[in-house]
Design a protein around this motif. Structure first.
Motif, PDB file in Angstrom:
ATOM      1  N   VAL A 199       0.857   0.073   4.194  1.00 27.83           N
ATOM      2  CA  VAL A 199      -0.060  -0.718   3.375  1.00 27.83           C
ATOM      3  C   VAL A 199      -0.985   0.228   2.606  1.00 27.83           C
ATOM      4  N   ILE A 200      -1.547   1.193   3.313  1.00 28.67           N
ATOM      5  CA  ILE A 200      -2.447   2.165   2.684  1.00 28.67           C
ATOM      6  C   ILE A 200      -1.716   2.940   1.593  1.00 28.67           C
ATOM      7  N   LYS A 201      -0.507   3.380   1.900  1.00 28.85           N
ATOM      8  CA  LYS A 201       0.279   4.162   0.935  1.00 28.85           C
ATOM      9  C   LYS A 201       0.528   3.365  -0.346  1.00 28.85           C
ATOM     10  N   TYR A 202       1.029   2.150  -0.200  1.00 29.11           N
ATOM     11  CA  TYR A 202       1.369   1.362  -1.386  1.00 29.11           C
ATOM     12  C   TYR A 202       0.141   0.968  -2.199  1.00 29.11           C
ATOM     13  N   VAL A 203      -0.948   0.614  -1.527  1.00 33.15           N
ATOM     14  CA  VAL A 203      -2.159   0.220  -2.245  1.00 33.15           C
ATOM     15  C   VAL A 203      -2.787   1.435  -2.933  1.00 33.15           C
ATOM     16  N   SER A 204      -2.686   2.605  -2.299  1.00 29.47           N
ATOM     17  CA  SER A 204      -3.275   3.814  -2.875  1.00 29.47           C
ATOM     18  C   SER A 204      -2.619   4.238  -4.175  1.00 29.47           C
ATOM     19  N   ARG A 205      -1.351   3.976  -4.326  1.00 29.49           N
ATOM     20  CA  ARG A 205      -0.642   4.515  -5.491  1.00 29.49           C
ATOM     21  C   ARG A 205      -0.127   3.460  -6.474  1.00 29.49           C
ATOM     22  N   TYR A 206      -0.418   2.180  -6.237  1.00 26.79           N
ATOM     23  CA  TYR A 206       0.204   1.137  -7.046  1.00 26.79           C
ATOM     24  C   TYR A 206      -0.063   1.276  -8.541  1.00 26.79           C
ATOM     25  N   LYS A 207      -1.250   1.725  -8.925  1.00 28.95           N
ATOM     26  CA  LYS A 207      -1.566   1.842 -10.354  1.00 28.95           C
ATOM     27  C   LYS A 207      -0.794   2.979 -11.020  1.00 28.95           C
ATOM     28  N   GLN A 208      -0.479   4.026 -10.253  1.00 29.12           N
ATOM     29  CA  GLN A 208       0.242   5.173 -10.809  1.00 29.12           C
ATOM     30  C   GLN A 208       1.757   5.034 -10.700  1.00 29.12           C
ATOM     31  N   LYS A 209       2.235   4.103  -9.872  1.00 30.72           N
ATOM     32  CA  LYS A 209       3.678   4.025  -9.669  1.00 30.72           C
ATOM     33  C   LYS A 209       4.239   2.698 -10.161  1.00 30.72           C
ATOM     34  N   ASN A 210       4.397   1.745  -9.271  1.00 34.20           N
ATOM     35  CA  ASN A 210       5.124   0.512  -9.597  1.00 34.20           C
ATOM     36  C   ASN A 210       4.260  -0.719  -9.792  1.00 34.20           C
ATOM     37  N   GLY A 211       2.954  -0.556  -9.899  1.00 37.84           N
ATOM     38  CA  GLY A 211       2.080  -1.682 -10.171  1.00 37.84           C
ATOM     39  C   GLY A 211       2.226  -2.828  -9.193  1.00 37.84           C
ATOM     40  N   LEU A 212       2.440  -3.992  -9.729  1.00 38.46           N
ATOM     41  CA  LEU A 212       2.523  -5.214  -8.944  1.00 38.46           C
ATOM     42  C   LEU A 212       3.591  -5.131  -7.855  1.00 38.46           C
ATOM     43  N   GLU A 213       4.697  -4.470  -8.139  1.00 42.89           N
ATOM     44  CA  GLU A 213       5.763  -4.333  -7.134  1.00 42.89           C
ATOM     45  C   GLU A 213       5.241  -3.667  -5.863  1.00 42.89           C
ATOM     46  N   ASP A 214       4.435  -2.618  -6.012  1.00 39.80           N
ATOM     47  CA  ASP A 214       3.882  -1.956  -4.829  1.00 39.80           C
ATOM     48  C   ASP A 214       2.883  -2.845  -4.099  1.00 39.80           C
ATOM     49  N   LEU A 215       2.157  -3.683  -4.817  1.00 33.26           N
ATOM     50  CA  LEU A 215       1.254  -4.617  -4.149  1.00 33.26           C
ATOM     51  C   LEU A 215       2.043  -5.638  -3.333  1.00 33.26           C
ATOM     52  N   TYR A 216       3.179  -6.078  -3.853  1.00 32.49           N
ATOM     53  CA  TYR A 216       4.028  -6.982  -3.080  1.00 32.49           C
ATOM     54  C   TYR A 216       4.601  -6.288  -1.848  1.00 32.49           C
ATOM     55  N   LYS A 217       4.925  -5.017  -1.977  1.00 32.08           N
ATOM     56  CA  LYS A 217       5.396  -4.259  -0.811  1.00 32.08           C
ATOM     57  C   LYS A 217       4.295  -4.173   0.236  1.00 32.08           C
ATOM     58  N   ALA A 218       3.065  -3.888  -0.202  1.00 33.18           N
ATOM     59  CA  ALA A 218       1.939  -3.823   0.731  1.00 33.18           C
ATOM     60  C   ALA A 218       1.743  -5.171   1.420  1.00 33.18           C
TER      61      ALA A 218
END
Length: 79
Positions: A37-56
């Motif tokens: 959760v920490i990993k995906y939320v930390s990088r969502y703006k630089q990587k996959n955006g909304l997709e990473d938030l859904y992963k988190a």
């Protein structure tokens, strides 16, 4: 402690953050599910955006399920 692994970039620029999530996760003894959760939320703006938030969110849902199991087990076994 920051070591040589932090000086090596294996993948894209989205992993270059002021504080590496893996250092924070490891230093604080955070488990796999919460760590992701920490990993995906930390990088969502630089990587996959909304997709990473859904992963988190998916990891949070799983973490809630696991914590619920523990709560039920403790309630059932400790009257």
């Amino acid at each position: 402690m920051v070591g040589a692994a932090n000086n090596k970039q294996v993948a894209g620029e989205h992993y270059k953050l002021p504080i590496q999530p893996w250092d924070y996760i490891h230093t604080n003894g955070i488990g796999y599910l919460a760590g992701n959760v920490i990993k995906y939320v930390s990088r969502y703006k630089q990587k996959n955006g909304l997709e990473d938030l859904y992963k988190a969110k998916h990891y949070i849902e799983k973490l809630i399920e696991e914590e619920h199991k523990v709560l039920v087990a403790n309630t059932t076994h400790n009257p």
